[in-house]
Design a protein around this motif. Sequence first.
Motif, PDB file in Angstrom:
ATOM      1  N   PHE A 294       0.838  -1.202   0.000  1.00  8.39           N
ATOM      2  CA  PHE A 294       0.000   0.000   0.000  1.00  8.39           C
ATOM      3  C   PHE A 294       0.876   1.257   0.000  1.00  8.39           C
ATOM      4  O   PHE A 294       0.605   2.220  -0.708  1.00  8.39           O
ATOM      5  CB  PHE A 294      -0.924   0.000   1.226  1.00  8.39           C
ATOM      6  CG  PHE A 294      -2.037   1.014   1.133  1.00  8.39           C
ATOM      7  CD1 PHE A 294      -3.234   0.701   0.512  1.00  8.39           C
ATOM      8  CD2 PHE A 294      -1.867   2.297   1.654  1.00  8.39           C
ATOM      9  CE1 PHE A 294      -4.251   1.639   0.404  1.00  8.39           C
ATOM     10  CE2 PHE A 294      -2.882   3.244   1.552  1.00  8.39           C
ATOM     11  CZ  PHE A 294      -4.075   2.915   0.926  1.00  8.39           C
TER      12      PHE A 294
ATOM     13  N   ARG B  80      -4.561   2.939  -4.910  1.00  4.19           N
ATOM     14  CA  ARG B  80      -4.099   3.420  -3.598  1.00  4.19           C
ATOM     15  C   ARG B  80      -4.501   4.883  -3.418  1.00  4.19           C
ATOM     16  O   ARG B  80      -5.063   5.281  -2.395  1.00  4.19           O
ATOM     17  CB  ARG B  80      -2.583   3.242  -3.491  1.00  4.19           C
ATOM     18  CG  ARG B  80      -1.988   3.352  -2.102  1.00  4.19           C
ATOM     19  CD  ARG B  80      -1.800   4.744  -1.552  1.00  4.19           C
ATOM     20  NE  ARG B  80      -1.005   5.647  -2.360  1.00  4.19           N
ATOM     21  CZ  ARG B  80       0.328   5.768  -2.269  1.00  4.19           C
ATOM     22  NH1 ARG B  80       0.997   5.026  -1.440  1.00  4.19           N
ATOM     23  NH2 ARG B  80       0.962   6.651  -3.008  1.00  4.19           N
TER      24      ARG B  80
ATOM     25  N   VAL C 255      -8.137   5.344  -2.784  1.00  9.06           N
ATOM     26  CA  VAL C 255      -8.485   5.058  -1.383  1.00  9.06           C
ATOM     27  C   VAL C 255      -8.177   6.273  -0.511  1.00  9.06           C
ATOM     28  O   VAL C 255      -8.994   6.705   0.309  1.00  9.06           O
ATOM     29  CB  VAL C 255      -7.729   3.804  -0.866  1.00  9.06           C
ATOM     30  CG1 VAL C 255      -7.855   3.692   0.638  1.00  9.06           C
ATOM     31  CG2 VAL C 255      -8.244   2.551  -1.545  1.00  9.06           C
TER      32      VAL C 255
ATOM     33  N   TYR D 116     -15.065  10.097   2.902  1.00  9.96           N
ATOM     34  CA  TYR D 116     -15.985   9.018   3.290  1.00  9.96           C
ATOM     35  C   TYR D 116     -15.301   8.059   4.264  1.00  9.96           C
ATOM     36  O   TYR D 116     -14.212   7.558   3.995  1.00  9.96           O
ATOM     37  CB  TYR D 116     -16.442   8.246   2.050  1.00  9.96           C
ATOM     38  CG  TYR D 116     -17.051   9.123   0.981  1.00  9.96           C
ATOM     39  CD1 TYR D 116     -18.185   9.889   1.260  1.00  9.96           C
ATOM     40  CD2 TYR D 116     -16.479   9.195  -0.284  1.00  9.96           C
ATOM     41  CE1 TYR D 116     -18.739  10.707   0.281  1.00  9.96           C
ATOM     42  CE2 TYR D 116     -17.024  10.008  -1.266  1.00  9.96           C
ATOM     43  CZ  TYR D 116     -18.156  10.762  -0.983  1.00  9.96           C
ATOM     44  OH  TYR D 116     -18.694  11.570  -1.939  1.00  9.96           O
ATOM     45  N   GLU D 117     -16.007   7.791   5.320  1.00 16.34           N
ATOM     46  CA  GLU D 117     -15.462   6.950   6.378  1.00 16.34           C
ATOM     47  C   GLU D 117     -15.121   5.540   5.875  1.00 16.34           C
ATOM     48  O   GLU D 117     -14.185   4.910   6.359  1.00 16.34           O
ATOM     49  CB  GLU D 117     -16.517   6.867   7.479  1.00 16.34           C
ATOM     50  CG  GLU D 117     -15.968   6.561   8.847  1.00 16.34           C
ATOM     51  CD  GLU D 117     -17.128   6.300   9.813  1.00 16.34           C
ATOM     52  OE1 GLU D 117     -18.128   7.043   9.761  1.00 16.34           O
ATOM     53  OE2 GLU D 117     -17.004   5.335  10.591  1.00 16.34           O
ATOM     54  N   PHE D 118     -15.888   5.067   4.883  1.00 18.21           N
ATOM     55  CA  PHE D 118     -15.722   3.665   4.490  1.00 18.21           C
ATOM     56  C   PHE D 118     -14.304   3.348   4.011  1.00 18.21           C
ATOM     57  O   PHE D 118     -13.832   2.227   4.152  1.00 18.21           O
ATOM     58  CB  PHE D 118     -16.748   3.276   3.414  1.00 18.21           C
ATOM     59  CG  PHE D 118     -16.335   3.586   2.002  1.00 18.21           C
ATOM     60  CD1 PHE D 118     -15.602   2.648   1.269  1.00 18.21           C
ATOM     61  CD2 PHE D 118     -16.629   4.812   1.405  1.00 18.21           C
ATOM     62  CE1 PHE D 118     -15.210   2.920  -0.033  1.00 18.21           C
ATOM     63  CE2 PHE D 118     -16.231   5.089   0.108  1.00 18.21           C
ATOM     64  CZ  PHE D 118     -15.515   4.143  -0.612  1.00 18.21           C
TER      65      PHE D 118
ATOM     66  N   PRO E  37     -10.633   2.360   6.740  1.00 24.86           N
ATOM     67  CA  PRO E  37     -10.004   1.082   7.145  1.00 24.86           C
ATOM     68  C   PRO E  37      -9.137   0.472   6.050  1.00 24.86           C
ATOM     69  O   PRO E  37      -8.343  -0.425   6.334  1.00 24.86           O
ATOM     70  CB  PRO E  37     -11.221   0.170   7.416  1.00 24.86           C
ATOM     71  CG  PRO E  37     -12.380   1.079   7.581  1.00 24.86           C
ATOM     72  CD  PRO E  37     -12.091   2.295   6.752  1.00 24.86           C
ATOM     73  N   LEU E  38      -9.285   0.961   4.818  1.00 24.67           N
ATOM     74  CA  LEU E  38      -8.456   0.408   3.736  1.00 24.67           C
ATOM     75  C   LEU E  38      -7.083   1.077   3.673  1.00 24.67           C
ATOM     76  O   LEU E  38      -6.160   0.565   3.051  1.00 24.67           O
ATOM     77  CB  LEU E  38      -9.176   0.569   2.388  1.00 24.67           C
ATOM     78  CG  LEU E  38     -10.522  -0.153   2.247  1.00 24.67           C
ATOM     79  CD1 LEU E  38     -11.157   0.153   0.894  1.00 24.67           C
ATOM     80  CD2 LEU E  38     -10.347  -1.662   2.397  1.00 24.67           C
TER      81      LEU E  38
ATOM     82  N   ASN F 124      -3.601   1.785   4.642  1.00 23.47           N
ATOM     83  CA  ASN F 124      -2.712   0.857   5.344  1.00 23.47           C
ATOM     84  C   ASN F 124      -1.296   1.406   5.439  1.00 23.47           C
ATOM     85  O   ASN F 124      -0.504   1.268   4.525  1.00 23.47           O
ATOM     86  CB  ASN F 124      -2.729  -0.495   4.607  1.00 23.47           C
ATOM     87  CG  ASN F 124      -2.066  -1.589   5.403  1.00 23.47           C
ATOM     88  OD1 ASN F 124      -1.323  -1.317   6.336  1.00 23.47           O
ATOM     89  ND2 ASN F 124      -2.329  -2.829   5.030  1.00 23.47           N
TER      90      ASN F 124
ATOM     91  N   ARG G 163      -0.266  -2.252   9.990  1.00 20.32           N
ATOM     92  CA  ARG G 163      -1.264  -2.841  10.893  1.00 20.32           C
ATOM     93  C   ARG G 163      -0.519  -3.265  12.140  1.00 20.32           C
ATOM     94  O   ARG G 163       0.263  -4.220  12.121  1.00 20.32           O
ATOM     95  CB  ARG G 163      -1.935  -4.057  10.249  1.00 20.32           C
ATOM     96  CG  ARG G 163      -2.729  -3.717   9.011  1.00 20.32           C
ATOM     97  CD  ARG G 163      -4.034  -3.010   9.347  1.00 20.32           C
ATOM     98  NE  ARG G 163      -4.777  -2.705   8.135  1.00 20.32           N
ATOM     99  CZ  ARG G 163      -5.170  -1.470   7.769  1.00 20.32           C
ATOM    100  NH1 ARG G 163      -4.867  -0.435   8.525  1.00 20.32           N
ATOM    101  NH2 ARG G 163      -5.840  -1.286   6.663  1.00 20.32           N
TER     102      ARG G 163
END
Lengths: 541, 64
Positions: free
Chosen positions: A380, A392, A395, A402-404, A407-408, A410, A413
């Motif tokens: 990423f 990328r 995203v 947008y909140e959605f 989480p993508l 990266n 993690r």
Amino acid sequence: MLDDRYTLAYKLYPYARHADQDADAPVRHPVVVLGGGPIGIATAVDLAQQNIPVVVLDDHEGVGMGSRAICFAKRTLEISDRYGAAKPMVDKGVVWNIGKVFHKDGQVFDFNLLPEEGHEFPAFINLQQPYFESFLIERAYELQKQGAPIQIRGKNRVDAVTVHDDHATLEVMTPEGPYTLETDWLIGCDGASSPLRTMLGHEFTGQVFKDSFLIADIKMINTNFPTERWFWFEPSHGSGASTLLHKQPDDVWRVDFQIGWDIDRKEEMKEENIRRRLDAFLGDDVEYEMVWSSIYTFQCKHMDSFRHGRVIFAGDAAHQVSPFGARGANSGMQDADNLGWKLGMVINGQAPESLLDSYNSERLQGAAENILNSTRSTDFITPKSEMSHVLRNAVLELSGHYEFARPLVNSGRLSVPCVYDGSPLNSADALIDGPARTRPGAPCPDAPLADGFLLSKLGGQFTLLAINCEVPEALTESGVTTTVLSLKSADDKTGALAERYLGDAASAVYLIRPDQHVAARREHYDENLFRTALKRAIGKE
Amino acid sequence: MADLILTPNIASGDDFYEELISAHDGLSKEDSDAYNARLLLILANHIGDREALSAAIKAAKRQS
């Protein structure tokens, strides 16, 4: 002949002649650990706490300079607490929860880690690696003072190893010349470029990433940046393809620039050139001192097997990941945690040697998980094709609106402990309504009790944890006796224990391994079934 | 009619993202663009809801 390969931050175990060097015949030890880094010392402390004699051989005389690993996860602190070294780490470390993500000119979004309540230790601390190592070494010496059989021998470099069926022979070089040692078990914790792995000709396979990163640790003079993690994708200041800013103790900030593959290392390491990048990044009005800098590249590789008869590998010697997600040192500590009790029981004759094969399978599973996660982060951060770059950036752009999409995003993690699903040491889950997070194979989550925290009462030996049900005072099977911790709802003022260990069940009994992982659980105590579970957990079933 | 979902709705997003990126492995940019178009149409058909599709077309127009 025994020149230092790096500068020391602290000289903690200067060379001292040992009687073994004057022995007529090679002296045999139960365990020799190769490498005095964090994983080697942690492994030695684990064994020493079980009263198993252990000798650490290190070709230097202390802790290397440079911050290196700076992010230590909760599980590492819990393991360190079992080793008696976590308190000074937390006292010295910096706790952070806020992260910000930037793309090109501006901030895209920020996040709060919002750590779950009811744990003794924070989700993460930032702490320079030399401090982390020093606290473990101090603990080793404290144990030694109390009579525990632990030795650290500085400037003892292993130049040759011969592996036999039931021991290994080591040719050791010291400033006063060579000597020979024998050991029943040899633990290789000698780092990513492991000389032991090379000497024995074991493969180390995986992916090399074609990128370099420049670390600059700086001390701010006239500004105070907040205690947050800031990550830039494609910063418009152009000082790197990505940049990470992270706070450490002593008012030091880690700045990590991604600078590409084809670089002139010597040129890039010149202070004026590092300052040029820093000034572009921070602005001209920020004054700072340079503390430490380094250029690193990385690879995601692991050995096919961490156990080769009497030789066992742990930490970076066994597996290496990209730094995104802080999964290097943190996973090495889980290796030590997993190996310590198994090796101890094998040496004490309580478990068959084959128990050690579960170290291999469980920690290979952990390594695969860490490599998967850190490779995804790397892909990423450094998209490998034009289309992955387009996706990328889409995203990142969407995540600003947008909140959605958040989480993508990266940028790493962060390390969480491996759940050993499918391990041969697990018994089938028999707590029908129990929470998934405490299923067999899972590390026990902490919970506050009336008198302290749960994890401080578990670990080091097998434990039967009973909640709201009757259990005997102890269970002895195949020469292994469990301790028993019996709790009632009254001990659980916050409800965290019920939430984490009961779920919708009215009661539960857990068999917990010495490394605080769940081996078996069911709603009520059943002697025969728990005998079988204990046998299985020590590799006898 | 369902509103367009713009909060996280994919379990294990990292798995999904990896699978999406891998689908482009070995494709030229032209082939990747065509692949994206096909994928988009397949997903749109799956959604079906005209209002949600219109809202999605609008939402993707917005640029920083």
